[in-house]
Design an enzyme around this catalytic site. Structure first.
Site, PDB file in Angstrom:
ATOM      1  CE1 TYR A  98      -4.274  -1.285  -0.307  1.00 19.79           C
ATOM      2  CE2 TYR A  98      -3.171  -3.207   0.904  1.00 19.79           C
ATOM      3  CZ  TYR A  98      -4.291  -2.726   0.050  1.00 19.79           C
ATOM      4  OH  TYR A  98      -5.180  -3.466  -0.336  1.00 19.79           O
TER       5      TYR A  98
ATOM      6  CG  ASN B  25     -11.739   3.044  -8.624  1.00 16.62           C
ATOM      7  OD1 ASN B  25     -11.990   2.091  -8.911  1.00 16.62           O
ATOM      8  ND2 ASN B  25     -12.102   3.967  -9.724  1.00 16.62           N
ATOM      9  CB  ILE B  26      -8.769   2.553  -2.400  1.00 17.51           C
ATOM     10  CG1 ILE B  26      -7.813   2.023  -3.097  1.00 17.51           C
ATOM     11  CG2 ILE B  26      -9.981   1.218  -2.015  1.00 17.51           C
ATOM     12  CD1 ILE B  26      -6.698   1.216  -2.108  1.00 17.51           C
TER      13      ILE B  26
ATOM     14  CG  HIS C  45     -14.195  -2.197  -2.680  1.00 18.82           C
ATOM     15  ND1 HIS C  45     -14.275  -2.549  -3.978  1.00 18.82           N
ATOM     16  CD2 HIS C  45     -15.415  -2.768  -2.181  1.00 18.82           C
ATOM     17  CE1 HIS C  45     -14.864  -3.424  -4.236  1.00 18.82           C
ATOM     18  NE2 HIS C  45     -15.741  -3.397  -3.201  1.00 18.82           N
TER      19      HIS C  45
ATOM     20  CB  CYS D 105      -4.651   4.011  17.463  1.00 15.77           C
ATOM     21  SG  CYS D 105      -6.469   4.643  17.454  1.00 15.77           S
TER      22      CYS D 105
ATOM     23  N   GLY E 230     -16.066   1.127 -16.207  1.00 14.82           N
ATOM     24  CA  GLY E 230     -14.714   0.695 -15.992  1.00 14.82           C
ATOM     25  C   GLY E 230     -14.712  -0.357 -14.811  1.00 14.82           C
TER      26      GLY E 230
ATOM     27  CG  ASN F 188     -15.507  -2.193 -19.353  1.00 18.65           C
ATOM     28  OD1 ASN F 188     -14.597  -2.123 -20.126  1.00 18.65           O
ATOM     29  ND2 ASN F 188     -15.802  -2.729 -18.131  1.00 18.65           N
TER      30      ASN F 188
ATOM     31  CD  GLU G  78     -11.570  -5.813 -22.718  1.00 21.95           C
ATOM     32  OE1 GLU G  78     -11.128  -6.687 -21.705  1.00 21.95           O
ATOM     33  OE2 GLU G  78     -10.838  -5.667 -23.417  1.00 21.95           O
TER      34      GLU G  78
ATOM     35  CB  ALA H  53     -13.488   5.705 -18.667  1.00 26.48           C
TER      36      ALA H  53
HETATM   37  C1  BJW Z   1     -11.607   0.371 -18.939  1.00 25.95           C
HETATM   38  C2  BJW Z   1     -10.368   0.911 -19.200  1.00 25.95           C
HETATM   39  C3  BJW Z   1     -10.620   2.485 -19.612  1.00 25.95           C
HETATM   40  C4  BJW Z   1      -9.877  -0.810 -18.233  1.00 25.95           C
HETATM   41  N1  BJW Z   1     -11.718   2.798 -19.841  1.00 25.95           N
HETATM   42  N2  BJW Z   1     -12.757   0.933 -19.109  1.00 25.95           N
HETATM   43  C5  BJW Z   1     -20.994 -13.505  -4.261  1.00 25.95           C
HETATM   44  C6  BJW Z   1     -21.900 -12.562  -3.448  1.00 25.95           C
HETATM   45  C7  BJW Z   1     -21.132 -11.736  -2.604  1.00 25.95           C
HETATM   46  C8  BJW Z   1     -19.876 -11.800  -2.321  1.00 25.95           C
HETATM   47  C9  BJW Z   1     -19.190 -12.998  -3.056  1.00 25.95           C
HETATM   48  C10 BJW Z   1     -19.745 -13.734  -3.919  1.00 25.95           C
HETATM   49  N3  BJW Z   1     -18.694 -14.453  -4.437  1.00 25.95           N
HETATM   50  C11 BJW Z   1     -17.738 -14.314  -3.787  1.00 25.95           C
HETATM   51  C12 BJW Z   1     -17.687 -13.128  -2.932  1.00 25.95           C
HETATM   52  C13 BJW Z   1     -16.654 -12.615  -1.984  1.00 25.95           C
HETATM   53  C14 BJW Z   1     -15.872 -11.590  -2.660  1.00 25.95           C
HETATM   54  C15 BJW Z   1     -15.968 -11.568  -4.065  1.00 25.95           C
HETATM   55  O1  BJW Z   1     -16.715 -11.081  -4.874  1.00 25.95           O
HETATM   56  N4  BJW Z   1     -14.925 -12.620  -4.702  1.00 25.95           N
HETATM   57  C16 BJW Z   1     -14.967 -12.600  -6.180  1.00 25.95           C
HETATM   58  C17 BJW Z   1     -13.340 -12.737  -6.515  1.00 25.95           C
HETATM   59  C18 BJW Z   1     -15.626 -13.818  -6.580  1.00 25.95           C
HETATM   60  N5  BJW Z   1     -16.198 -10.271  -2.155  1.00 25.95           N
HETATM   61  C19 BJW Z   1     -16.034  -9.917  -1.044  1.00 25.95           C
HETATM   62  O2  BJW Z   1     -15.198 -10.491  -0.188  1.00 25.95           O
HETATM   63  C20 BJW Z   1     -16.522  -8.476  -0.724  1.00 25.95           C
HETATM   64  N6  BJW Z   1     -17.054  -8.584   0.581  1.00 25.95           N
HETATM   65  C21 BJW Z   1     -18.288  -9.144   0.660  1.00 25.95           C
HETATM   66  O3  BJW Z   1     -18.761  -9.882  -0.058  1.00 25.95           O
HETATM   67  O4  BJW Z   1     -18.808  -8.963   2.056  1.00 25.95           O
HETATM   68  C22 BJW Z   1     -20.031  -9.594   2.227  1.00 25.95           C
HETATM   69  C23 BJW Z   1     -21.370  -9.174   1.721  1.00 25.95           C
HETATM   70  C24 BJW Z   1     -22.189  -9.973   0.831  1.00 25.95           C
HETATM   71  C25 BJW Z   1     -23.361  -9.515   0.151  1.00 25.95           C
HETATM   72  C26 BJW Z   1     -23.494  -8.029   0.413  1.00 25.95           C
HETATM   73  C27 BJW Z   1     -22.853  -7.361   1.208  1.00 25.95           C
HETATM   74  C28 BJW Z   1     -21.428  -8.025   1.707  1.00 25.95           C
HETATM   75  C29 BJW Z   1     -15.319  -7.677  -0.377  1.00 25.95           C
HETATM   76  C30 BJW Z   1     -14.578  -7.198  -1.806  1.00 25.95           C
HETATM   77  C31 BJW Z   1     -13.384  -6.213  -1.555  1.00 25.95           C
HETATM   78  C32 BJW Z   1     -12.685  -6.068  -2.804  1.00 25.95           C
HETATM   79  N7  BJW Z   1     -11.495  -5.448  -2.340  1.00 25.95           N
HETATM   80  C33 BJW Z   1     -10.574  -5.037  -3.833  1.00 25.95           C
HETATM   81  C34 BJW Z   1      -9.182  -4.490  -3.121  1.00 25.95           C
HETATM   82  C35 BJW Z   1      -9.284  -3.286  -2.511  1.00 25.95           C
HETATM   83  C36 BJW Z   1      -8.132  -2.581  -1.824  1.00 25.95           C
HETATM   84  C37 BJW Z   1      -7.226  -2.278  -2.846  1.00 25.95           C
HETATM   85  O5  BJW Z   1      -7.341  -1.902  -3.847  1.00 25.95           O
HETATM   86  O6  BJW Z   1      -6.190  -2.956  -2.720  1.00 25.95           O
HETATM   87  O7  BJW Z   1     -11.113  -4.157  -4.415  1.00 25.95           O
HETATM   88  S1  BJW Z   1     -10.399  -6.308  -5.063  1.00 25.95           S
HETATM   89  C38 BJW Z   1     -10.350  -5.313  -6.430  1.00 25.95           C
HETATM   90  O8  BJW Z   1     -11.576  -5.637  -6.997  1.00 25.95           O
HETATM   91  C39 BJW Z   1     -10.729  -3.888  -5.708  1.00 25.95           C
HETATM   92  C40 BJW Z   1     -11.535  -3.287  -6.808  1.00 25.95           C
HETATM   93  O9  BJW Z   1     -12.409  -2.271  -6.169  1.00 25.95           O
HETATM   94  C41 BJW Z   1     -12.358  -4.616  -7.118  1.00 25.95           C
HETATM   95  C42 BJW Z   1     -13.170  -4.521  -8.516  1.00 25.95           C
HETATM   96  O10 BJW Z   1     -12.397  -4.307  -9.419  1.00 25.95           O
HETATM   97  P1  BJW Z   1     -12.526  -3.332 -10.753  1.00 25.95           P
HETATM   98  O11 BJW Z   1     -12.798  -1.995 -10.349  1.00 25.95           O
HETATM   99  O12 BJW Z   1     -13.920  -3.934 -11.332  1.00 25.95           O
HETATM  100  O13 BJW Z   1     -11.265  -3.684 -11.637  1.00 25.95           O
HETATM  101  P2  BJW Z   1     -10.810  -4.782 -12.743  1.00 25.95           P
HETATM  102  O14 BJW Z   1      -9.397  -4.658 -12.855  1.00 25.95           O
HETATM  103  O15 BJW Z   1     -11.380  -5.942 -12.339  1.00 25.95           O
HETATM  104  O16 BJW Z   1     -11.720  -4.381 -14.151  1.00 25.95           O
HETATM  105  C43 BJW Z   1     -11.336  -3.102 -14.704  1.00 25.95           C
HETATM  106  C44 BJW Z   1     -12.366  -2.932 -15.940  1.00 25.95           C
HETATM  107  O17 BJW Z   1     -12.063  -1.555 -16.424  1.00 25.95           O
HETATM  108  C45 BJW Z   1     -12.255  -3.811 -16.839  1.00 25.95           C
HETATM  109  O18 BJW Z   1     -13.657  -4.426 -17.211  1.00 25.95           O
HETATM  110  C46 BJW Z   1     -11.631  -3.087 -17.984  1.00 25.95           C
HETATM  111  O19 BJW Z   1     -12.115  -3.518 -19.379  1.00 25.95           O
HETATM  112  C47 BJW Z   1     -11.947  -1.658 -17.762  1.00 25.95           C
HETATM  113  N8  BJW Z   1     -10.889  -0.826 -18.499  1.00 25.95           N
HETATM  114  N9  BJW Z   1      -9.175   0.356 -18.747  1.00 25.95           N
HETATM  115  C48 BJW Z   1     -13.020   1.957 -19.623  1.00 25.95           C
HETATM  116  N10 BJW Z   1      -9.503   2.974 -20.065  1.00 25.95           N
END
Ligand code: BJW
Length: 235
Positions: free
Chosen positions: A57, A93-94, A110, A137, A177, A203, A205, A221
């Site tokens: 981080y 996004n963070i 997040h 803290c 995105g 997006n 794609e 975007a």
């Molecule tokens: C462009 C572009 C350009 C590129 N222009 N576009 C089913 C239901 C509920 C939960 C789960 C479930 N199955 C599994 C789970 C658990 C888990 C999960 O989802 N796992 C999956 C891997 C399956 N989820 C969790 O653990 C979450 N908590 C949770 O579920 O709590 C219980 C709960 C249940 C129900 C309701 C409420 C709560 C927590 C998830 C935490 C994610 N953390 C991260 C890291 C954060 C800190 C850090 O940054 O270090 O968050 S992981 C990472 O992925 C980050 C992002 O916010 C997140 C999403 O990623 P994002 O933003 O989509 O990025 P990419 O890289 O995946 O995609 C980029 C996109 O941009 C692509 O589509 C490109 O095409 C596009 N793009 N350039 C336009 N120029």
């Protein structure tokens, strides 16, 4: 054509910050192609190897200082200022590029990279310097337990009540995105649609959840978001 009083809910993901130079997660050169999320983005990783998590981080916090909002962030800030109806921006996004572009009605589901949280008493503090074991803290005095204020896998995302309220009231839900790989955010389009909203995906794609959207627009975007905002405000 949209009536001015409609409620718009926008969800952004890493793709909106890509053209600013912030790495995405799941693209070919994304963060998770280089690093193991299980060793860096889980509460278990923090408990077993705190220093590695700090290093990961701290590096990303340094990089954030060298990047700026792009036209997509700016267009969403303009939409919030000029739209006559309701507007809620939810970001996964963070980084802080939405607020630096001027967005105010913003939910960081997040967490935020430039804040730290005490793992003992949960107090959150804005913090510019490096994360280290020396930090104590300010609220409870505990040392060595400050963590990034981010939501790791297995943890509950922030402000879920406000998010579901916004989704319930949405007339238009727009995802920008995001790959639709991470829940619960990946479920928002289907949930908003089930509650009556139209849905639009912007997006580069197709994502994992493209079939959930009524309409899609493809392109970077930085180009498609300003175009879409211009059209909405002109309509
Ligand atoms: C462009 C572009 C350009 C590129 N222009 N576009 C089913 C239901 C509920 C939960 C789960 C479930 N199955 C599994 C789970 C658990 C888990 C999960 O989802 N796992 C999956 C891997 C399956 N989820 C969790 O653990 C979450 N908590 C949770 O579920 O709590 C219980 C709960 C249940 C129900 C309701 C409420 C709560 C927590 C998830 C935490 C994610 N953390 C991260 C890291 C954060 C800190 C850090 O940054 O270090 O968050 S992981 C990472 O992925 C980050 C992002 O916010 C997140 C999403 O990623 P994002 O933003 O989509 O990025 P990419 O890289 O995946 O995609 C980029 C996109 O941009 C692509 O589509 C490109 O095409 C596009 N793009 N350039 C336009 N120029």
């Amino acid at each position: 054509m949209m009536a001015d009083r409609e409620n718009i809910v926008v969800l952004t993901g890493a793709g909106i910050s890509a053209e600013s130079g912030v790495a995405t997660f799941r693209d070919k050169d994304g963060i998770w192609s280089k690093f193991d999320w299980q060793k860096l983005a889980t509460p278990e990783a923090f408990e077993s190897d705190q220093q590695t998590v700090y290093d990961f981080y701290n590096t990303r916090r340094h990089k954030l200082r060298d990047v700026s909002p792009n036209p997509a962030h700016e267009a969403l800030a303009r939409l919030e200022r000029e739209w006559g109806g309701g507007f809620t921006l939810i970001t996964q996004n963070i980084d802080n590029l939405h607020e630096r572009a001027g967005s105010q009605a913003l939910i960081h589901m997040h967490g935020e990279m430039m804040k730290i949280r005490c793992a003992e008493c949960e107090t959150v503090t804005p913090y510019d310097d490096d994360l280290s074991f020396d930090l104590a803290c300010r609220a409870c005095g505990e040392s060595g337990r400050m963590r990034p204020h981010v939501v790791w896998f297995g943890e509950m995302p922030l402000e879920m009540e406000g998010i579901y309220r916004a989704l319930q009231e949405a007339d238009l839900f727009v995802a920008i995105g995001t790959s639709g790989a991470v829940y619960p955010a990946a479920g928002f389009a289907a949930e908003a649609q089930a509650m009556g909203a139209r849905t639009l995906e912007l997006n580069l794609e197709d994502s994992d959840i493209t079939p959930r959207f009524d309409a899609v627009r493809r392109g970077p975007a930085g180009a498609v978001v300003p175009e879409w905002v211009e059209e909405l405000l002109d309509a």
